[in-house]
Design a protein around this motif. Structure first.
Motif, PDB file in Angstrom:
ATOM      1  N   LEU A   5      36.502  54.564  46.257  1.00 36.89           N
ATOM      2  CA  LEU A   5      35.964  53.345  46.846  1.00 36.89           C
ATOM      3  C   LEU A   5      34.910  52.721  45.923  1.00 36.89           C
ATOM      4  N   THR A   6      34.070  53.574  45.326  1.00 36.34           N
ATOM      5  CA  THR A   6      33.068  53.075  44.382  1.00 36.34           C
ATOM      6  C   THR A   6      33.736  52.391  43.197  1.00 36.34           C
ATOM      7  N   SER A   7      34.833  52.967  42.714  1.00 37.43           N
ATOM      8  CA  SER A   7      35.559  52.369  41.589  1.00 37.43           C
ATOM      9  C   SER A   7      36.146  51.015  41.964  1.00 37.43           C
ATOM     10  N   VAL A   8      36.760  50.951  43.150  1.00 37.78           N
ATOM     11  CA  VAL A   8      37.349  49.688  43.597  1.00 37.78           C
ATOM     12  C   VAL A   8      36.280  48.602  43.659  1.00 37.78           C
ATOM     13  N   LEU A   9      35.163  48.901  44.296  1.00 35.37           N
ATOM     14  CA  LEU A   9      34.091  47.918  44.427  1.00 35.37           C
ATOM     15  C   LEU A   9      33.527  47.526  43.058  1.00 35.37           C
ATOM     16  N   GLY A  10      33.370  48.510  42.186  1.00 34.40           N
ATOM     17  CA  GLY A  10      32.816  48.239  40.870  1.00 34.40           C
ATOM     18  C   GLY A  10      33.676  47.285  40.065  1.00 34.40           C
ATOM     19  N   TYR A  11      34.972  47.534  40.031  1.00 39.03           N
ATOM     20  CA  TYR A  11      35.857  46.663  39.244  1.00 39.03           C
ATOM     21  C   TYR A  11      36.030  45.298  39.885  1.00 39.03           C
ATOM     22  N   LEU A  12      36.046  45.235  41.228  1.00 40.89           N
ATOM     23  CA  LEU A  12      36.149  43.931  41.885  1.00 40.89           C
ATOM     24  C   LEU A  12      34.893  43.100  41.642  1.00 40.89           C
ATOM     25  N   GLU A  13      33.727  43.748  41.676  1.00 37.84           N
ATOM     26  CA  GLU A  13      32.485  43.032  41.382  1.00 37.84           C
ATOM     27  C   GLU A  13      32.469  42.528  39.931  1.00 37.84           C
ATOM     28  N   LEU A  14      33.006  43.347  39.033  1.00 33.71           N
ATOM     29  CA  LEU A  14      33.073  42.945  37.627  1.00 33.71           C
ATOM     30  C   LEU A  14      33.964  41.719  37.473  1.00 33.71           C
ATOM     31  N   LEU A  15      35.108  41.749  38.143  1.00 31.69           N
ATOM     32  CA  LEU A  15      36.027  40.606  38.074  1.00 31.69           C
ATOM     33  C   LEU A  15      35.389  39.350  38.684  1.00 31.69           C
ATOM     34  N   TRP A  16      34.586  39.533  39.730  1.00 29.46           N
ATOM     35  CA  TRP A  16      33.961  38.404  40.416  1.00 29.46           C
ATOM     36  C   TRP A  16      32.788  37.834  39.615  1.00 29.46           C
ATOM     37  N   ASP A  17      31.989  38.725  38.991  1.00 31.97           N
ATOM     38  CA  ASP A  17      30.742  38.310  38.341  1.00 31.97           C
ATOM     39  C   ASP A  17      30.903  37.888  36.888  1.00 31.97           C
ATOM     40  N   GLU A  18      32.055  38.231  36.278  1.00 27.66           N
ATOM     41  CA  GLU A  18      32.216  37.955  34.851  1.00 27.66           C
ATOM     42  C   GLU A  18      33.355  36.946  34.629  1.00 27.66           C
ATOM     43  N   PRO A  19      33.064  35.664  34.739  1.00 29.61           N
ATOM     44  CA  PRO A  19      34.131  34.656  34.554  1.00 29.61           C
ATOM     45  C   PRO A  19      34.641  34.590  33.121  1.00 29.61           C
ATOM     46  N   GLY A  20      33.901  35.159  32.162  1.00 25.36           N
ATOM     47  CA  GLY A  20      34.319  35.075  30.771  1.00 25.36           C
ATOM     48  C   GLY A  20      35.273  36.161  30.334  1.00 25.36           C
ATOM     49  N   LEU A  21      35.734  37.007  31.260  1.00 23.58           N
ATOM     50  CA  LEU A  21      36.672  38.074  30.898  1.00 23.58           C
ATOM     51  C   LEU A  21      37.978  37.477  30.391  1.00 23.58           C
ATOM     52  N   THR A  22      38.564  38.130  29.401  1.00 25.01           N
ATOM     53  CA  THR A  22      39.865  37.682  28.894  1.00 25.01           C
ATOM     54  C   THR A  22      40.944  38.015  29.920  1.00 25.01           C
ATOM     55  N   GLU A  23      42.097  37.383  29.775  1.00 22.54           N
ATOM     56  CA  GLU A  23      43.211  37.652  30.673  1.00 22.54           C
ATOM     57  C   GLU A  23      43.631  39.113  30.594  1.00 22.54           C
ATOM     58  N   GLU A  24      43.592  39.684  29.384  1.00 28.08           N
ATOM     59  CA  GLU A  24      43.956  41.090  29.201  1.00 28.08           C
ATOM     60  C   GLU A  24      42.985  42.003  29.961  1.00 28.08           C
ATOM     61  N   GLN A  25      41.691  41.679  29.905  1.00 25.60           N
ATOM     62  CA  GLN A  25      40.699  42.480  30.617  1.00 25.60           C
ATOM     63  C   GLN A  25      40.890  42.360  32.128  1.00 25.60           C
ATOM     64  N   ARG A  26      41.175  41.142  32.580  1.00 25.63           N
ATOM     65  CA  ARG A  26      41.377  40.940  34.020  1.00 25.63           C
ATOM     66  C   ARG A  26      42.580  41.735  34.531  1.00 25.63           C
ATOM     67  N   VAL A  27      43.646  41.731  33.762  1.00 24.18           N
ATOM     68  CA  VAL A  27      44.836  42.491  34.144  1.00 24.18           C
ATOM     69  C   VAL A  27      44.516  43.982  34.180  1.00 24.18           C
ATOM     70  N   LYS A  28      43.797  44.462  33.176  1.00 29.88           N
ATOM     71  CA  LYS A  28      43.435  45.874  33.097  1.00 29.88           C
ATOM     72  C   LYS A  28      42.573  46.288  34.285  1.00 29.88           C
ATOM     73  N   TYR A  29      41.509  45.542  34.567  1.00 26.50           N
ATOM     74  CA  TYR A  29      40.575  45.911  35.633  1.00 26.50           C
ATOM     75  C   TYR A  29      41.222  45.760  37.008  1.00 26.50           C
ATOM     76  N   THR A  30      42.071  44.745  37.151  1.00 22.29           N
ATOM     77  CA  THR A  30      42.789  44.586  38.428  1.00 22.29           C
ATOM     78  C   THR A  30      43.722  45.770  38.667  1.00 22.29           C
ATOM     79  N   GLY A  31      44.398  46.230  37.604  1.00 22.30           N
ATOM     80  CA  GLY A  31      45.297  47.375  37.714  1.00 22.30           C
ATOM     81  C   GLY A  31      44.557  48.644  38.110  1.00 22.30           C
TER      82      GLY A  31
END
Length: 305
Positions: free
Chosen positions: A98-124
């Motif tokens: 659960l901590t991992s899920v929240l951590g990666y979702l927060e990262l995706l939400w807070d970091e609009p500058g992530l590359t598409e590759e990073q977004r795919v990786k963190y979403t996965g």
């Protein structure tokens, strides 16, 4: 039926019998003494009361009532302890993914500058952790709602079921560079719930994959022995100490004392397998010699098959 419920029913039955016998054979003043002793015993079973001389004729029955009440009390305490452990283990095992899920979702939400590759990786990663959460919740649900009776009885083609599972596990075997060549005797038929039996072999196979040395073989064999089908699932890996071989079927037990999430389970897979096998009148045991660990599952064959 749980032992504490059996103890309670036995106690009620004995009390009823004692009262009936007392009404038939004891004078009024002795019945009053019996009632007084029983009341005191019910209020505090741990307090040992001295049976009056006038009640020696029913002393053994009164002692039996106290013994059953103490047994009931012990079982109730054990059940309460089990529920506390369930909550503690549930909180522990759900916290990490659960901590991992929240951590990666927060990262995706807070970091609009992530590359598409990073977004795919963190979403996965977040999706995989969420699926692990779903599996853990499912295991806890199963171990707490499993009925001590089979609601579905049908002919289960065990040979076909095992061959099918071996095929379904091929991608998982390949991901760990494991090999599996099933050696299954044809026409093994058992009676029971096919879905639950599939869960047994699925759980044991997943355990074999999790603890196999990379690149090693996984053995899956099934043969007829008298009136039983004997299924063996074995893998090469770390030896399990002899004293641990029975513990691994206990709820929440994990060989890794720190309860790491390396295997992704909650320590319930083998406990669930044992419950289901025993519901089908069978037996499951573990053997470990050197680097080879094997789980042997014995199930009664369907009559006439």
């Amino acid at each position: 039926m749980p032992e504490w419920k059996i103890a309670l029913l036995s106690t009620v039955g004995l009390l009823s019998l004692l009262v009936i016998v007392g009404l038939l054979t004891l004078p009024h003043y002795r019945l009053t003494q019996v009632a007084k002793y029983l009341r005191a015993t019910l209020e505090d079973p741990e307090r040992e009361l001295k049976v009056p001389r006038t009640l020696r004729g029913v002393g053994s029955e009164l002692s039996a009532v106290r013994a059953r009440l103490l047994l009931q009390q012990s079982e109730l305490k054990r059940e309460a302890q089990r529920q506390q452990e369930l909550i503690a283990f549930l909180a522990h095992d759900l916290k990490t993914p659960l901590t991992s899920v929240l951590g990666y979702l927060e990262l995706l939400w807070d970091e609009p500058g992530l590359t598409e590759e990073q977004r795919v990786k963190y979403t996965g990663i977040a999706l995989n952790k969420a699926r692990r959460l779903e599996e853990l919740v499912g295991e806890f649900f199963d171990i707490n709602t499993m009925e001590l009776a089979l609601t579905k009885r049908e002919s289960v083609q065990l040979s076909f079921l095992l061959e099918q599972l071996a095929d379904e596990f091929y991608p998982l075997f390949a991901s760990r560079s494991l090999t599996c060549q099933p050696e299954v005797e044809p026409d093994l038929v058992v009676e029971g719930d096919g879905d639950r039996l599939a869960r047994v072999f699925d759980n044991v196979l997943r355990n074999a994959v999790s603890y196999s040395a990379p690149g090693g073989p996984v053995l899956l064999s099934a043969r007829r022995e008298g009136k039983s089908a004997v299924v063996t699932i074995a893998n090469d890996g770390l030896e399990i100490p002899e004293k641990e071989l029975t513990n691994i079927f206990q709820k929440f037990y994990r060989l890794d004392a720190a309860r790491s999430t390396r295997t992704g389970g909650a320590g319930l897979g083998l406990a669930i397998a044992k419950e289901i096998v025993e519901l089908h009148g069978g037996d499951i045991r573990a053997e470990s010699t050197g680097e080879r660990t094997a789980f042997v599952i014995t199930l009664p064959l369907q009559a006439g098959k």
